[in-house]
Scaffold this active site. Structure first.
Site, PDB file in Angstrom:
ATOM      1  N   HIS A 119     -12.410  -9.212  -1.904  1.00  0.00           N
ATOM      2  CA  HIS A 119     -11.700  -8.132  -2.576  1.00  0.00           C
ATOM      3  C   HIS A 119     -11.151  -7.178  -1.528  1.00  0.00           C
ATOM      4  O   HIS A 119     -11.848  -6.792  -0.585  1.00  0.00           O
ATOM      5  CB  HIS A 119     -12.644  -7.398  -3.534  1.00  0.00           C
ATOM      6  CG  HIS A 119     -12.091  -6.112  -4.050  1.00  0.00           C
ATOM      7  ND1 HIS A 119     -10.843  -6.014  -4.633  1.00  0.00           N
ATOM      8  CD2 HIS A 119     -12.614  -4.849  -4.054  1.00  0.00           C
ATOM      9  CE1 HIS A 119     -10.632  -4.759  -4.986  1.00  0.00           C
ATOM     10  NE2 HIS A 119     -11.674  -4.039  -4.643  1.00  0.00           N
ATOM     11  N   CYS A 140     -13.248  -4.420 -10.112  1.00  0.00           N
ATOM     12  CA  CYS A 140     -12.744  -5.183  -8.970  1.00  0.00           C
ATOM     13  C   CYS A 140     -13.331  -6.589  -8.886  1.00  0.00           C
ATOM     14  O   CYS A 140     -12.785  -7.456  -8.203  1.00  0.00           O
ATOM     15  CB  CYS A 140     -13.011  -4.426  -7.673  1.00  0.00           C
ATOM     16  SG  CYS A 140     -12.292  -2.768  -7.644  1.00  0.00           S
ATOM     17  N   ASN A 165      -5.836  -1.319  -2.693  1.00  0.00           N
ATOM     18  CA  ASN A 165      -6.836  -1.863  -3.607  1.00  0.00           C
ATOM     19  C   ASN A 165      -6.192  -2.060  -4.977  1.00  0.00           C
ATOM     20  O   ASN A 165      -5.878  -1.090  -5.662  1.00  0.00           O
ATOM     21  CB  ASN A 165      -8.020  -0.898  -3.696  1.00  0.00           C
ATOM     22  CG  ASN A 165      -9.138  -1.396  -4.593  1.00  0.00           C
ATOM     23  OD1 ASN A 165      -8.963  -2.336  -5.365  1.00  0.00           O
ATOM     24  ND2 ASN A 165     -10.292  -0.757  -4.500  1.00  0.00           N
TER      25      ASN A 165
END
Length: 328
Positions: free
Chosen positions: A255, A114, A285
């Site tokens: 993020h 990520c 996500n």
């Protein structure tokens, strides 16, 4: 402090298929209320048969190049941040290079989960600081739906697919561009967020692992705890390096993992909600794609203005975490 690379074009690509929380109620033991309260996610995009990581990456890349008014032939380098490539070999970046016709560009993939887009942004920035004539394409692209165990309600509700791209060049204005980037990792915590299967230790045809180890496994409470702390520290590191305070920021683009993580970070930095960009509810996500996707939407909404101080911050499996401070 002299600025480095400047983002001169952004682009995004998303699968057309939308998977809502209501849809997930038919797949796994969960509910729209449970998912929304714990994650902030309402829906996510999922690839259809025939859609691939490279296809999304190419679409995002073409849009970014068009916005930057730069030809693929002018590119010196392509970096694709991903942990869900089309193949183990070749790299997704070389597939992008071929499909967009960037014949003069080097190309490689970067795996930092990520945090991948900021890691790739940092690499591109260093290349451009060494030679400000360089033009580099950075892409965050993931097909996480192929790494999700659709029987595990704690993880399958979290992830989606997508791609975002940025074209970087040397700045002709020392008041614009990347001020600094900050990269960190702690491999001792690797076991808290994993996909063990299909690597050289556990090949795909082996029988050493149970089926669920070939998909994303996460110890959610531990990940949350480390994510909030690490993101605050690396955010403040970027601000301190540049003699700035949270009050100086026009926008934070974190993020997009979990609304509780984002809210905890916002509170620790003492920022109002309008200074933190959130599109998690629409896409879930998307790992390395989440920050560039958010940047595209922030720009489209007029929330990125010339001269704005913008902070990017991420945390991911590894563990890795990173930040970048930009003067837009």
């Amino acid at each position: 402090m002299k600025t480095g690379a400047v983002i001169c074009g952004l682009g995004a690509a998303l699968p057309s298929r939308v998977l809502t929380n209501k849809d997930l109620e038919q797949i796994v033991d969960t509910s729209d209320e449970w998912i929304t309260q714990r994650t902030g996610i309402k829906e996510r995009r999922i690839v259809s048969p025939g859609e691939s990581n490279s296809k999304l990456a190419v679409e995002a890349a073409k849009k970014a190049l068009a916005r930057a008014n730069i030809s693929p032939y002018e590119l010196d380098l392509i970096i694709v941040a991903t942990f869900t490539p089309d193949y183990l070999m070749p790299a997704t970046a070389v597939l992008v290079q071929d499909q967009i016709g960037a014949k003069n560009a080097g190309a490689f993939d970067l795996a930092a989960t990520c945090s991948g887009f900021i890691y790739a942004l940092s690499v591109a920035d260093q290349f451009i600081r060494a030679d400000r004539s360089r033009k580099i394409l950075v892409i965050g692209s993931e097909v996480l739906s192929h790494k999700v165990n659709w029987e595990d309600r704690t993880t399958c509700v979290l992830f989606g697919d997508g791609a975002g791209a940025a074209v970087l060049t040397g700045s002709t204005n020392d008041q614009r561009g990347i001020l600094s980037t900050h990269l960190h990792a702690d491999g001792s915590l690797w076991h808290l967020l994993t996909v063990k299967g299909c690597g050289s230790l556990y090949p795909p045809c082996g029988d050493e692992l149970p089926r669920e180890e070939y998909y994303i496994k996460m110890q959610g409470r531990e990940v949350f705890k480390h994510a909030v702390r690490a993101m605050e520290i690396v955010a403040r590191e970027a601000l301190d390096r540049n003699n700035c305070s949270p009050e100086d920021l026009a926008l934070v683009v974190p993020h997009q993992a979990n609304i509780r993580i984002i809210e905890a970070l916002r509170e620790r930095l003492g920022l109002p909600s309008e200074k933190v960009f959130v599109n998690l509810h629409k896409y879930g996500n998307t790992s390395a794609a989440s920050i560039p996707l958010a940047l595209v939407e922030a720009e489209e909404e007029g929330r990125l203005k010339s001269g704005d101080l913008v902070l990017l911050v991420a945390f991911g499996g590894g563990f890795t975490w990173a930040s970048a401070l930009l003067r837009w």
